[in-house]
Design a protein around this motif. Sequence first.
Motif, PDB file in Angstrom:
ATOM      1  N   PRO A  27       2.788   9.205  10.148  1.00  0.00           N
ATOM      2  CA  PRO A  27       3.433   8.194   9.287  1.00  0.00           C
ATOM      3  C   PRO A  27       2.867   8.116   7.877  1.00  0.00           C
ATOM      4  O   PRO A  27       3.591   7.756   6.938  1.00  0.00           O
ATOM      5  CB  PRO A  27       3.190   6.882  10.052  1.00  0.00           C
ATOM      6  N   LEU A  28       1.575   8.427   7.696  1.00  0.00           N
ATOM      7  CA  LEU A  28       0.978   8.336   6.370  1.00  0.00           C
ATOM      8  C   LEU A  28       1.257   9.553   5.506  1.00  0.00           C
ATOM      9  O   LEU A  28       0.830   9.615   4.349  1.00  0.00           O
ATOM     10  CB  LEU A  28      -0.541   8.125   6.484  1.00  0.00           C
ATOM     11  N   SER A  29       1.962  10.544   6.046  1.00  0.00           N
ATOM     12  CA  SER A  29       2.287  11.748   5.291  1.00  0.00           C
ATOM     13  C   SER A  29       3.329  11.452   4.215  1.00  0.00           C
ATOM     14  O   SER A  29       4.063  10.461   4.275  1.00  0.00           O
ATOM     15  CB  SER A  29       2.808  12.825   6.236  1.00  0.00           C
ATOM     16  N   SER A  30       3.391  12.334   3.222  1.00  0.00           N
ATOM     17  CA  SER A  30       4.443  12.230   2.205  1.00  0.00           C
ATOM     18  C   SER A  30       5.821  12.343   2.838  1.00  0.00           C
ATOM     19  O   SER A  30       6.810  11.846   2.293  1.00  0.00           O
ATOM     20  CB  SER A  30       4.278  13.346   1.162  1.00  0.00           C
ATOM     21  N   TYR A  31       5.884  13.009   3.990  1.00  0.00           N
ATOM     22  CA  TYR A  31       7.146  13.183   4.692  1.00  0.00           C
ATOM     23  C   TYR A  31       7.300  12.194   5.839  1.00  0.00           C
ATOM     24  O   TYR A  31       8.109  12.404   6.737  1.00  0.00           O
ATOM     25  CB  TYR A  31       7.261  14.610   5.231  1.00  0.00           C
ATOM     26  N   GLY A  32       6.477  11.139   5.826  1.00  0.00           N
ATOM     27  CA  GLY A  32       6.598  10.116   6.845  1.00  0.00           C
ATOM     28  C   GLY A  32       7.964   9.445   6.793  1.00  0.00           C
ATOM     29  O   GLY A  32       8.643   9.446   5.758  1.00  0.00           O
ATOM     30  N   ALA A  88       0.830  -1.207   0.000  1.00  0.00           N
ATOM     31  CA  ALA A  88       0.000   0.000   0.000  1.00  0.00           C
ATOM     32  C   ALA A  88       0.862   1.254   0.000  1.00  0.00           C
ATOM     33  O   ALA A  88       0.569   2.230  -0.710  1.00  0.00           O
ATOM     34  CB  ALA A  88      -0.921  -0.004   1.211  1.00  0.00           C
ATOM     35  N   THR A  89       1.955   1.246   0.777  1.00  0.00           N
ATOM     36  CA  THR A  89       2.854   2.398   0.815  1.00  0.00           C
ATOM     37  C   THR A  89       3.448   2.673  -0.553  1.00  0.00           C
ATOM     38  O   THR A  89       3.538   3.826  -0.997  1.00  0.00           O
ATOM     39  CB  THR A  89       3.979   2.162   1.843  1.00  0.00           C
ATOM     40  N   GLN A  90       3.851   1.614  -1.256  1.00  0.00           N
ATOM     41  CA  GLN A  90       4.415   1.781  -2.591  1.00  0.00           C
ATOM     42  C   GLN A  90       3.388   2.348  -3.567  1.00  0.00           C
ATOM     43  O   GLN A  90       3.709   3.192  -4.416  1.00  0.00           O
ATOM     44  CB  GLN A  90       4.943   0.433  -3.109  1.00  0.00           C
ATOM     45  N   CYS A  91       2.147   1.913  -3.444  1.00  0.00           N
ATOM     46  CA  CYS A  91       1.075   2.441  -4.310  1.00  0.00           C
ATOM     47  C   CYS A  91       0.843   3.920  -4.034  1.00  0.00           C
ATOM     48  O   CYS A  91       0.699   4.730  -4.959  1.00  0.00           O
ATOM     49  CB  CYS A  91      -0.206   1.650  -4.100  1.00  0.00           C
ATOM     50  N   HIS A  92       0.799   4.291  -2.764  1.00  0.00           N
ATOM     51  CA  HIS A  92       0.563   5.685  -2.400  1.00  0.00           C
ATOM     52  C   HIS A  92       1.730   6.579  -2.824  1.00  0.00           C
ATOM     53  O   HIS A  92       1.524   7.760  -3.146  1.00  0.00           O
ATOM     54  CB  HIS A  92       0.323   5.799  -0.899  1.00  0.00           C
ATOM     55  N   LEU A  93       2.950   6.037  -2.822  1.00  0.00           N
ATOM     56  CA  LEU A  93       4.115   6.822  -3.217  1.00  0.00           C
ATOM     57  C   LEU A  93       4.043   7.256  -4.682  1.00  0.00           C
ATOM     58  O   LEU A  93       4.666   8.257  -5.065  1.00  0.00           O
ATOM     59  CB  LEU A  93       5.391   6.016  -2.983  1.00  0.00           C
ATOM     60  N   LYS A  94       3.281   6.530  -5.502  1.00  0.00           N
ATOM     61  CA  LYS A  94       3.164   6.887  -6.916  1.00  0.00           C
ATOM     62  C   LYS A  94       2.467   8.240  -7.095  1.00  0.00           C
ATOM     63  O   LYS A  94       2.615   8.877  -8.137  1.00  0.00           O
ATOM     64  CB  LYS A  94       2.394   5.802  -7.661  1.00  0.00           C
TER      65      LYS A  94
END
Length: 718
Positions: free
Chosen positions: A641-646, A522-528
């Motif tokens: 933690p869910l922030s772009s700057y997490g 999920a983190t990798q998907c959100h990073l897109k």
Amino acid sequence: MAEPCVSEDHQTDTELFGSSQVADGCEEAFGFGDDLELNQFDGLPYSSRYYKLLKERKSLPVWNVRSEFLDLLVNNQLVIVSGTTKTGKSSQIPQWCAEFCLSTQFQHGMVVCTQIHQQQAVELALRVADEMDVNIGHEVGYSIPLETCCSSDTVLRYCTDDVLLREMMSDPMLEHYGAIILDQAHERTVSTDILLGLLKEVLVQRPELRVVVLSAPPAEDCLLGHYGSSVPLLRLEKVNEAEVVHSSGGSHKDYFYPALRLVLEIHRTREEGDIAVFLASAQEVECAYGILCKEGARLSGELGQLVPVALHPSRLGLCPCTTEEQPHSRRVYLSHSQAEDMFCAVDSLNFVIDTGVERKYVYNPRVRASAEVIRPISRCRADIRKQLTKPAGKCFCLYPEETKLPAECVPQLLESSIVPTVLFLKRMEVAGLGHCDFINRPDPEGLMQALEELDYLAALDNDGNLSEIGIIMSEFPLDPQMAKSLLASCEFDCVSEVVTIAAMLAAPSCFLEPPVSMAAEATQCHLKFRHPEGDHFTLINIYNTFKQSQREPYFSPEKWCQDYFLCYEALQTACAIRSELMDILRRLELPISELAFGTKTNTLNIKRALLAGYFMQIARDVDGSGTYFMLSNKHVAQVHPLSSYGAKAHKLGLPEWVLFHEYTLSENNCIRTVSQISPEVGVCVLPQCGAMKQGSLSTCHEIKLSKHFIFHTKSADM
């Protein structure tokens, strides 16, 4: 043809009200006509289903006081009705008020009934339209945020309390209504409390108006203290006395897993009936839903299927774990506080498991942040939960019997930021309704902080009245800070982008929290979608990609959201909110700039617009480790933690200066929705906050904050 089963009731009403005098001095017969086969609301013959449902309605406890209620309604402006859930008061009393208004040919207006949840408003409207044998959207309708199902023929409308409150901005005396019903008053939401306070003055100026307040014991004592002991109170008898089993001991902290174990134990007994479990929060509901889905799949098929259902206000509907239920299946409804009335339509409950606690966020005006607290539920709420089962059902209370529960629910007005409330009340002063008699007055410190913040936002003039900017801000169904940023975006030519940010933040979070096993994926998907400038820009990326993908052929938006661990319902809501905000901008004839997202100038302008509203929410990384010092309250916090700057999401280092949308006090204090800013932009924008007042108010507060910001900027350069 058989005699219609309503004849006795109609005859009673005619005898009771045939010669009664209505408040405006005109004697009106409260009769229903001689031809009882015709529907009094649409003139069409009643269907056979109407008589079937009427028989069921007569079995409700509220029907026993029908004549008494109608008598009180004719002779009193205000009536309080007290009873627990499943008494029928939310469905029957609005119909009787519609009959009362019909007796005067609706010369004083139609009927409106408020609810605190959108789903409940819709479901009640559908049920009542069926019982009245009329079409939904015609004689009976509903209005919820972003959706209206009404017409010029509507005589009874269900709506959320916040919708009715915003109507008062254009119609302070609510002259469109002859009867107003405030349901679930015991929940003490901010909107309901304001309505209770404002209607006290409206009743004085409109003697023909009828107001009915529906509550639950023991909250009626508080209402009588507010409106006066002479106000008639109608108490409904309890529906059901369930067998109550209390826990022998233990801590309030030990409730989550014991509740789930109890669910499995009940299921293994093979006793018939569904189960309702009341947990502390929506997050716990989602967690329990996932656990029971897994545990249910492991159970022996001989026990029958266990079907978890998440039932709470943040859901748009029932969400069973599987779409195909097997015979002899058992549903487990998982819910939390303020959702008890959502069980009115569930008739299969035989077991209730009450953890006795709730998780709330309480606003602290001193630090402008909400703190998470876990506390016992009220006795009022506990009694309601005991009434939800079928006769001879069981209620398991996971707390000792001697536990002292507070009598009533804590008013939300005392636990939330009242800045939006003060802005609304200032708007009501402009509309000519200047006094709100609160049941519980807000804390003076919170009130002063709210006035101070509106002053910062240029919403007040020299005399403390609403300024022109404040009046425009009040038109938007947004927090005042976001409304100010949206207005500033008109000046900085970035309306399209800021209105997207406002919609995404006003909607539920679009990010789904997956199981632990899929967290990395999920983190990798959100990073897109991550934007280097921060979370506000990431939200624009997500929204734009979602809208662009919808235009592609053979596109499944639900599947796309599932693949990227995004919430489809939340994005749909954001689309609707954005459309509404754009309509308001056009109605106010404010300039709407062309979309220019991605350019350097546009990025700078978005930050300027956000700073115009959120200049009190600036933080600096004091040591390069991600520990941010907030200038306004001098507290420190970590980025969520869910922030772009997490910590796991950003590999290029953390920005020194950030603007954040929300600060929460918890075990790990955190700031959410964070974007990078530069000291130059901050120093440049801060003085404009005062300048936008058109010189009408001292800018000392803004100058102080600006100097504070400059001081920290210089310190960073040394």
